[in-house]
Design an enzyme around this catalytic site. Structure first.
Site, PDB file in Angstrom:
ATOM      1  N   GLY B  61       0.808  -1.282   0.178  1.00  0.00           N
ATOM      2  CA  GLY B  61      -0.045   0.484  -0.114  1.00  0.00           C
ATOM      3  C   GLY B  61       0.648   1.755  -0.174  1.00  0.00           C
ATOM      4  O   GLY B  61       1.806   1.629  -0.731  1.00  0.00           O
ATOM      5  N   SER B  62       0.230   2.292   0.326  1.00  0.00           N
ATOM      6  CA  SER B  62      -0.008   3.492  -0.168  1.00  0.00           C
ATOM      7  C   SER B  62       2.132   3.897   0.316  1.00  0.00           C
ATOM      8  O   SER B  62       2.051   3.532   2.113  1.00  0.00           O
ATOM      9  CB  SER B  62      -0.579   4.725   1.024  1.00  0.00           C
ATOM     10  OG  SER B  62      -0.105   5.680   0.897  1.00  0.00           O
ATOM     11  N   SER B  63       2.648   5.129   0.286  1.00  0.00           N
ATOM     12  CA  SER B  63       3.714   5.715   0.544  1.00  0.00           C
ATOM     13  C   SER B  63       3.996   6.173   1.808  1.00  0.00           C
ATOM     14  O   SER B  63       4.332   7.048   2.102  1.00  0.00           O
ATOM     15  CB  SER B  63       4.343   6.538  -0.643  1.00  0.00           C
ATOM     16  OG  SER B  63       3.781   7.308  -0.882  1.00  0.00           O
TER      17      SER B  63
END
Lengths: 422, 142
Positions: B61-63
């Site tokens: 998932g997201s950074s």
């Protein structure tokens, strides 16, 4: 490490650069990097927290590489009147608790460091365009896969703190896609009798969405796309790949600079897997993205990733002299530099007169309508972006249902209030 | 039981394990304001992760995940350490910015030998994880 890098680590360049270098060195050690490499570009998410940003940049006077900022500051900036009219709250601060302080202080630090406040997910359209071999550290998975695949720059799956650390040190640990051997394609995608001449961007989006879902984090090569494939069309293929999968690089034979031939994309080896995509697979992806069972459209949205000037021209030409239906909100997202050009060209005027609203916020994972939409009675959204459709369905907790199709279909539905299947 | 693995982030801590069988993201799977797990499963949803040892296969998932661990650390709602099968750079950075020791590539699958509630010692410096089973959940005492 070089003398200069050791100096950064020892604190000779101040505590922020020291802390940043420590983080990059730790990441490098954790993933077996042999050295640091020089970076040429960074791109920073606006949701970075004030305290962490301060810690990583304390006493740094300027960033060492071209650095731009990502979408997601305040959705109201480009078009405050329009945003208010369609129900976006004025004091919208999506990240108040994450920032740990006011957004204006984050902006002060960005400006001090010389971060270009582009607030867009398309840095390559607004002055941050890497060339082949450039090492980048970017927020935003769609930008990363585009930069790797269209420009043959080297960007790995990276975190926001690492993006900041790279911007002030100008370094990236040599891991992931900075190493040539890690870039070769593992999965070959062959196309089977697709009518590419009449492919819309939504069809390209369905293609990418399907491929991402089948390939996970593997490196991909697509064979059989025309050499005339535009950056725009590729953005539609690439942007859903990291959301249905976890793609970082997708070679296109004859288009990707480092993939002039299939053999070059595969590094002379054989693919681990071959996938064939025909009309049935495109339909499968479209069906997956289409979750609405009614054709009453409440919201039409373009700009995930942010619209290019050509897309704005096309939207304007479809909307010229028309009116958006009174039951429909039409939201168009782009960066402010592209917006300014569209203003000069008269596209903004046409779109606004028709009832369209502009924003430079994100219409993907942070689309404001994913949270406020259900409260405003928005039940069905139409879009030509597979990435946006995927995120809306999920981050609204299924409260917003999606219709997925071409820009023309979306504009027609904005005007009539009804979705027509072709 | 001692497991030998690979250092991702240094430091030595111990605490109660919380085991998640899927790839974990601190954005989406975790609420930094409460320290609670957001994964929709009967065993995990709403469960506190404060001062726990997160055991999971890898990250996803997201950074922005590391921004949440950093925020949680400031609010004293953060887990204490991460043990995983194979680390990736975003989950690793999440551990690093919040000073959580982290170990991966253990000689046994941590998802098979560690159960939620087990007491676990994590030595990030030497890449060693020691599992001290809690009485009623230990596979050896059933």
């Amino acid at each position: 490490m070089t003398k200069e890098e050791k100096g950064m680590l020892n604190g000779e360049y101040g505590p922020g650069i020291q802390r940043s270098m420590e983080l990059l060195v730790k990441l490098g050690e954790a993933f077996g990097a042999e050295r640091m490499v020089m970076a040429q570009s960074a791109h920073i998410h606006c949701a970075v927290s004030l305290d962490l940003l301060s810690e990583l940049t304390e006493s740094a006077t300027q960033c060492r590489v071209t650095t731009t900022t990502h979408a997601n500051a305040d959705p109201n900036v480009l078009d405050p009147i329009g945003c208010k009219r369609i129900g976006i709250p004025e004091s919208y601060d999506l990240y108040e608790f994450i920032h740990g302080g006011p957004w204006s202080k984050v902006v002060d630090i960005f400006k001090r460091l010389g971060y270009l406040l582009t607030n867009t997910c398309i840095p390559f359209y607004v002055g941050n365009l890497p060339k082949m071999g450039d090492v980048i550290s970017w927020s935003g998975s769609s930008g990363v896969v585009t930069a790797n695949s269209m420009f043959s720059a080297s960007g790995s799956r990276d975190s926001v703190p690492a993006n900041v650390a790279t911007s002030v040190t100008g370094r990236v640990p040599s891991i992931g896609l900075t190493i040539k051997e890690n870039r070769y394609a593992q999965v070959l995608v062959e196309l089977d009798r697709l009518d590419l001449e009449n492919f819309t961007n939504a069809d390209y989006g369905a293609l990418g969405y399907y491929i991402g879902g089948k390939t996970g984090s593997k490196n991909v090569v697509i064979n059989g796309l025309p050499k005339t494939l535009t950056l725009e069309q590729f953005r539609y293929i690439a942007s859903p790949m990291p959301v249905s999968g976890a793609t970082s690089i997708c070679h296109v034979v004859g288009v990707t600079p480092e993939a002039r031939t299939l053999d070059e994309a595969l590094g002379g080896g054989k693919p681990e897997e071959v996938i064939t995509v025909g009309r049935d697979q495109i339909k499968e992806a479209v069906d997956k993205l289409t979750t609405a069972h009614s054709n009453e459209v409440d919201l039409v949205k373009f700009g995930c990733p942010h619209c290019s000037i050509i897309e704005l021209r096309n939207i304007a030409s479809l909307l010229r002299g028309k009116k958006v239906h009174s039951n429909v909100r039409l939201l168009v997202a782009t960066g402010k530099q592209v917006y300014t050009l569209a203003e000069v060209m008269g596209y903004v005027d046409i779109i606004k007169k028709a009832g369209g609203v502009f924003t430079d916020c994100c219409l993907g994972s942070q689309d404001p309508f994913n949270t406020i939409g259900p409260k405003l009675g928005v039940k069905i959204a139409a879009t030509n972006s597979a990435r946006s459709a995927h995120y809306s369905a999920r981050t609204s907790g299924g409260k917003i249902k999606l219709l997925y199709g071409s820009m023309k279909q979306c504009i027609d539905s904005a005007i009539t209030g009804k979705w027509m299947t072709t | 039981m001692k497991l030998k693995g690979h250092k991702i982030n240094g430091g030595r801590v111990e605490g109660e394990a919380i085991v998640c069988n899927d790839a974990f993201s601190f954005l989406g799977d975790f609420d930094p304001t409460t320290g609670n797990c957001l994964i929709k499963s009967p065993e995990l949803e709403g469960k506190s992760m404060i001062d726990k040892i997160l055991v999971c296969p890898t990250g996803k998932g997201s950074s922005r995940g590391p921004l949440n661990t950093y925020r949680a650390m400031k609010l004293k709602k953060s887990p204490k350490a991460i043990v995983c099968i194979e680390a990736e750079p975003v989950l690793a950075a999440a551990a690093m910015v919040a000073n959580m020791p982290m170990v991966d590539r253990l000689d046994k699958n941590p998802l098979e030998v560690i159960k939620t509630g087990d007491w676990v010692k994590v030595d990030g410096d030497d890449g060693i994880v020691e599992v001290i089973h809690s009485g009623n959940q230990s596979p050896f005492h059933q």
